[in-house]
Design a protein around this motif. Structure first.
Motif, PDB file in Angstrom:
ATOM      1  N   ALA A 136      34.068 -19.133  12.501  1.00  0.00           N
ATOM      2  CA  ALA A 136      35.352 -18.988  11.820  1.00  0.00           C
ATOM      3  C   ALA A 136      35.376 -17.762  10.920  1.00  0.00           C
ATOM      4  O   ALA A 136      36.369 -17.036  10.867  1.00  0.00           O
ATOM      5  N   ARG A 137      34.275 -17.519  10.226  1.00  0.00           N
ATOM      6  CA  ARG A 137      34.226 -16.369   9.314  1.00  0.00           C
ATOM      7  C   ARG A 137      34.241 -15.056  10.067  1.00  0.00           C
ATOM      8  O   ARG A 137      34.885 -14.083   9.656  1.00  0.00           O
ATOM      9  N   GLY A 138      33.507 -15.011  11.199  1.00  0.00           N
ATOM     10  CA  GLY A 138      33.381 -13.761  11.928  1.00  0.00           C
ATOM     11  C   GLY A 138      32.446 -12.813  11.199  1.00  0.00           C
ATOM     12  O   GLY A 138      31.752 -13.208  10.248  1.00  0.00           O
ATOM     13  N   PRO A 139      32.402 -11.555  11.600  1.00  0.00           N
ATOM     14  CA  PRO A 139      31.539 -10.577  10.920  1.00  0.00           C
ATOM     15  C   PRO A 139      31.887 -10.496   9.428  1.00  0.00           C
ATOM     16  O   PRO A 139      33.053 -10.458   9.056  1.00  0.00           O
ATOM     17  N   SER A 140      30.872 -10.459   8.590  1.00  0.00           N
ATOM     18  CA  SER A 140      31.086 -10.461   7.147  1.00  0.00           C
ATOM     19  C   SER A 140      31.701  -9.147   6.670  1.00  0.00           C
ATOM     20  O   SER A 140      31.149  -8.069   6.902  1.00  0.00           O
ATOM     21  N   GLU A 141      32.839  -9.252   5.996  1.00  0.00           N
ATOM     22  CA  GLU A 141      33.470  -8.064   5.423  1.00  0.00           C
ATOM     23  C   GLU A 141      32.629  -7.492   4.289  1.00  0.00           C
ATOM     24  O   GLU A 141      32.601  -6.278   4.066  1.00  0.00           O
ATOM     25  N   ILE A 142      31.946  -8.371   3.546  1.00  0.00           N
ATOM     26  CA  ILE A 142      31.081  -7.913   2.455  1.00  0.00           C
ATOM     27  C   ILE A 142      29.938  -7.077   3.013  1.00  0.00           C
ATOM     28  O   ILE A 142      29.645  -5.986   2.517  1.00  0.00           O
ATOM     29  N   HIS A 143      29.285  -7.587   4.060  1.00  0.00           N
ATOM     30  CA  HIS A 143      28.172  -6.849   4.649  1.00  0.00           C
ATOM     31  C   HIS A 143      28.654  -5.517   5.220  1.00  0.00           C
ATOM     32  O   HIS A 143      27.976  -4.491   5.076  1.00  0.00           O
ATOM     33  N   ALA A 144      29.816  -5.532   5.888  1.00  0.00           N
ATOM     34  CA  ALA A 144      30.332  -4.299   6.478  1.00  0.00           C
ATOM     35  C   ALA A 144      30.607  -3.246   5.404  1.00  0.00           C
ATOM     36  O   ALA A 144      30.275  -2.064   5.571  1.00  0.00           O
ATOM     37  N   ALA A 145      31.184  -3.685   4.283  1.00  0.00           N
ATOM     38  CA  ALA A 145      31.474  -2.741   3.198  1.00  0.00           C
ATOM     39  C   ALA A 145      30.193  -2.177   2.598  1.00  0.00           C
ATOM     40  O   ALA A 145      30.094  -0.970   2.322  1.00  0.00           O
ATOM     41  N   ALA A 146      29.201  -3.039   2.405  1.00  0.00           N
ATOM     42  CA  ALA A 146      27.937  -2.598   1.821  1.00  0.00           C
ATOM     43  C   ALA A 146      27.191  -1.661   2.771  1.00  0.00           C
ATOM     44  O   ALA A 146      26.594  -0.659   2.345  1.00  0.00           O
ATOM     45  N   ARG A 147      27.209  -1.984   4.058  1.00  0.00           N
ATOM     46  CA  ARG A 147      26.545  -1.118   5.035  1.00  0.00           C
ATOM     47  C   ARG A 147      27.198   0.258   5.077  1.00  0.00           C
ATOM     48  O   ARG A 147      26.510   1.286   5.178  1.00  0.00           O
ATOM     49  N   ALA A 148      28.511   0.289   5.008  1.00  0.00           N
ATOM     50  CA  ALA A 148      29.209   1.572   5.017  1.00  0.00           C
ATOM     51  C   ALA A 148      28.848   2.396   3.784  1.00  0.00           C
ATOM     52  O   ALA A 148      28.679   3.618   3.872  1.00  0.00           O
ATOM     53  N   ARG A 149      28.731   1.728   2.645  1.00  0.00           N
ATOM     54  CA  ARG A 149      28.336   2.436   1.419  1.00  0.00           C
ATOM     55  C   ARG A 149      26.934   3.017   1.561  1.00  0.00           C
ATOM     56  O   ARG A 149      26.694   4.191   1.226  1.00  0.00           O
TER      57      ARG A 149
END
Length: 324
Positions: free
Chosen positions: A277-290
């Motif tokens: 339901a959550r899918g890929p974590s938006e928090i992780h994606a933002a941190a990885r991009a940073r």
């Protein structure tokens, strides 16, 4: 709105208060975060696994409750009875921000908790004074927490993703600076040190009326019928993560076959449903991009991203949670 979206929104509301605050994780570009580690490091893997963190979180609360002074502080100062979801949100934000957030964001939440701790003090029912900023008490809370998180991860993460013994040691070492920033002292930094610490603390741990009340409250956690059902299933699974002596002290009598043949598979299915339901974590994606903006090699030498993998996982938690 489809089922997946409804579950995702409810999960975001329960764990994050409905707002992920992605600005904590997205910038500034190249910021290495408080811990200065790579996205595939042990602490990222453990703290980024929903099922391990949810079951481990319930287990941590039960284990922490056995320290009479820690439980007295929660009983006399926490708003867990009137706003349990708010307490969960604050705890989740602290962990995600200190693990995945920028240096500034992590320091801000640490400073906030330190300020709050200065106002949490009193006298336990046994007559002993306590303070939330007591360094030894902070060490207990942290160690019970990371031990439970790691145990939850080792049980509910896919077998191929579980940590080796060396990576378990790295996890404890990577998580320790957060506790030290809060004021903890002599924080265990390896599986062996955590095992010895828990054994040393055991004579000081025992159940109190406040601990039993907290246990009853946890069993009924949730704002809606669906939340209460999911929480109860995860709570049952968390019981299996506890050391046997902890269950005995809390008066929890859950047969080993129930824990192995019902709690474990049910929690696995529930966890996978939440992850779907959550899918890929938006928090992780933002941190990885940073982090991706870091110059090549700037933080690679000590990131823990190229740890040598051994054949076996952590000795202290390599057996399934149904034993003990």
């Amino acid at each position: 709105m489809g089922l997946r979206a409804r579950i995702a929104d409810e999960l975001k509301s329960t764990v994050h208060g409905g707002e992920l605050k992605l600005e904590r994780y997205a910038g500034p570009p190249g910021d290495p975060g408080l811990l200065g580690i790579a996205p595939d490091s042990p602490v990222w893997r453990v703290h980024g696994h929903p099922t391990g963190m949810l079951t481990g979180g319930f287990a941590a609360l039960m284990l922490q409750s056995l320290h009479p002074l820690a439980m007295a502080g929660v009983d006399q100062h926490s708003d867990f009875r009137t706003d349990p979801t708010g307490r969960l949100v604050r705890t989740a934000r602290f962990i995600t921000t200190t693990t995945f957030g920028s240096q500034q964001a992590a320091r801000e939440v640490i400073d906030l908790v330190r300020r709050i701790h200065t106002h949490v003090h009193g006298t336990a029912p046994d007559g002993r004074p306590y303070r939330a900023d007591d360094p030894e008490l902070l060490t207990w809370v942290h160690t019970a927490e990371v031990y439970s998180f790691l145990t939850g991860y080792q049980v509910y993460a896919p077998r191929r993703s579980r940590l080796t013994r060396a990576e378990c040691d790295t996890y404890y070492a990577q998580a320790a600076p957060v506790a030290e920033a809060l004021g903890a002292v002599q924080v265990p930094r390896s599986t062996r040190e955590v095992t010895r610490y828990l054994a040393r603390m055991r004579p000081e741990l025992h159940v109190t009326p406040a601990a039993l009340e907290a246990l009853r409250f946890l069993r009924g956690f949730g704002r809606t019928g669906r939340e209460r059902l999911v929480a109860r299933l995860l709570m049952n699974a968390a019981v299996g993560l506890l050391p046997g002596w902890t269950r005995a002290e809390l008066g929890i009598h859950r047969p080993v076959l129930v824990r192995a043949d019902w709690d474990l598979p049910v929690a696995t299915v529930v966890g996978r449903g939440l992850e779907w339901a959550r899918g890929p974590s938006e928090i992780h994606a933002a941190a990885r991009a940073r982090l991706a903006a870091v110059a090549t090699g700037a933080h690679g030498s000590d990131s823990g991203s190229h740890l040598h993998r051994e054949d076996s996982t952590c000795r202290t938690i390599q057996r399934p949670p149904s034993t003990g």
